[in-house]
Enzyme design. Structure first.
Site, short mmCIF file in Angstrom:
data_model
loop_
_atom_site.label_atom_id
_atom_site.label_comp_id
_atom_site.label_asym_id
_atom_site.label_seq_id
_atom_site.Cartn_x
_atom_site.Cartn_y
_atom_site.Cartn_z
N ASP A 29 -16.75 -45.60 -10.24
CA ASP A 29 -16.61 -44.14 -10.07
C ASP A 29 -17.75 -43.38 -10.75
OD1 ASP A 29 -15.48 -41.79 -9.27
OD2 ASP A 29 -13.98 -41.73 -10.87
N ASN A 77 -10.72 -42.71 1.13
CA ASN A 77 -12.12 -42.26 1.18
C ASN A 77 -12.58 -41.82 2.57
OD1 ASN A 77 -13.28 -44.56 -1.41
ND2 ASN A 77 -12.70 -42.42 -1.58
C1 FPP Z 1 -16.69 -43.35 -6.24
O1 FPP Z 1 -17.56 -42.38 -6.82
C2 FPP Z 1 -17.45 -44.29 -5.43
C3 FPP Z 1 -17.20 -44.57 -4.11
C4 FPP Z 1 -16.08 -43.97 -3.37
C5 FPP Z 1 -18.06 -45.48 -3.34
C6 FPP Z 1 -18.54 -46.69 -4.07
C7 FPP Z 1 -19.64 -47.28 -3.29
C8 FPP Z 1 -20.71 -47.90 -3.79
C9 FPP Z 1 -20.92 -48.16 -5.24
C10 FPP Z 1 -21.83 -48.34 -2.89
C11 FPP Z 1 -21.57 -49.53 -2.00
C12 FPP Z 1 -20.98 -50.71 -2.67
C13 FPP Z 1 -21.41 -51.98 -2.59
C14 FPP Z 1 -20.46 -53.04 -3.02
C15 FPP Z 1 -22.74 -52.39 -2.10
P1 FPP Z 1 -17.43 -40.87 -6.35
O2 FPP Z 1 -18.24 -40.67 -5.12
O3 FPP Z 1 -15.98 -40.50 -6.18
O4 FPP Z 1 -18.06 -40.12 -7.58
P2 FPP Z 1 -17.64 -38.68 -8.13
O5 FPP Z 1 -16.22 -38.80 -8.62
O6 FPP Z 1 -18.61 -38.44 -9.23
O7 FPP Z 1 -17.78 -37.71 -6.99
#
Ligand code: FPP
Length: 252
Positions: A29, A77
């Site tokens: 996150d 998501n």
């Molecule tokens: C949460 O942070 C993250 C996600 C919903 C996506 C995670 C995806 C990756 C790390 C990239 C692809 C993965 C691999 C395994 C290659 P957020 O977007 O909710 O962050 P925020 O809370 O700061 O908005």
């Protein structure tokens, strides 16, 4: 024994790498906030997060961790803008293509938790291919949660179990926790010992609801793209200081 001390840092993380937890699970996150702080689009945060995932997964393999599970895309998501969803799918595709190219060398076993059917077909095929190629590998097992939700997983497990009961393959009067676990996406994988959530949020967000029953939690304000091997050491060191009683009492 590994030892990390950063300049001006009061807390010292000392992790004993000979006593690792068997299974670490991570909620990756903070990508969006990381990008915002830099005036970048959220997709840049996900790209940086994917790099961090590579670093951490490689390191987990190197130190001999048995299981690493990461939350890459939840059942919720899909509510995000199409452009962001597309970018995450693109990063996953890129990662899997690279992983396939290095599988023979890395011998990391890859699994996917979640219903893959709504994912782009090309991505589904890559997941299937990675799973197939690596199924016999005995290195670290990396589980990527994709279109995963803990409640969705439990509902699907209940449906499969009910179907088996109707077909006479299972008996509701003789259902144990262990038997029910085998209906989950994580069948055969031990429960996580340590769940890490970076970015300062203090919630589980539908992640491994059944499996986390007795997991130790570790939270940090560090955003996922900034998460490092040192942070992982801090999490492991914190885990090693805990007393796990599983509802019992400490042994003398
Ligand atoms: C949460 O942070 C993250 C996600 C919903 C996506 C995670 C995806 C990756 C790390 C990239 C692809 C993965 C691999 C395994 C290659 P957020 O977007 O909710 O962050 P925020 O809370 O700061 O908005």
């Amino acid at each position: 024994m590994a030892f990390f001390k950063k300049k001006n840092q009061t807390e010292v993380a000392e992790a004993d790498l000979t006593r690792l937890p068997k299974h670490i699970a991570i909620i990756m996150d903070g990508n969006g906030r990381w990008a915002k702080k830099r005036g970048l689009p959220r997709t840049a945060g996900h790209a940086a997060g994917a790099e961090t995932f590579r670093t951490i997964a490689t390191y987990c393999k190197e130190i001999g961790l048995d299981y690493l599970t990461v939350y890459a895309f939840s059942t919720e998501n899909w509510k995000r803008p199409q452009e962001e969803v597309g970018a995450i799918m693109g990063l996953l595709k890129k990662y899997l293509l690279e992983a396939i190219g290095q599988m023979e060398r890395d011998r990391v076993k890859m699994e996917f938790f979640g219903d893959l059917s709504p994912l782009p077909e090309e991505l589904q095929a890559l997941c299937q291919k990675t799973r197939e190629i690596s199924k016999g590998y005995d290195g670290c097992q990396v589980n990527i949660c994709l279109n995963y939700g803990g409640r969705d997983e439990l509902l699907r497990a209940a449906q499969k179990f009910a179907k088996d009961c109707v077909e006479g393959k299972a008996d509701p009067n003789h259902l144990s926790e262990g038997a029910f676990s085998n209906y989950l996406f994580s069948a055969g994988v031990p429960d996580p010992d340590l769940v890490i959530r970076p970015s300062g949020e203090l919630r589980l967000s539908n992640f491994l609801l059944w499996q986390s029953a007795y997991a130790e939690f570790y939270y940090t304000d560090v955003l996922w793209p900034d998460f490092s091997k040192e942070e992982l050491h801090r999490a492991i060191a914190a885990y090693q200081r805990r007393s796990r009683r599983f509802g019992g009492i400490a042994s003398c």
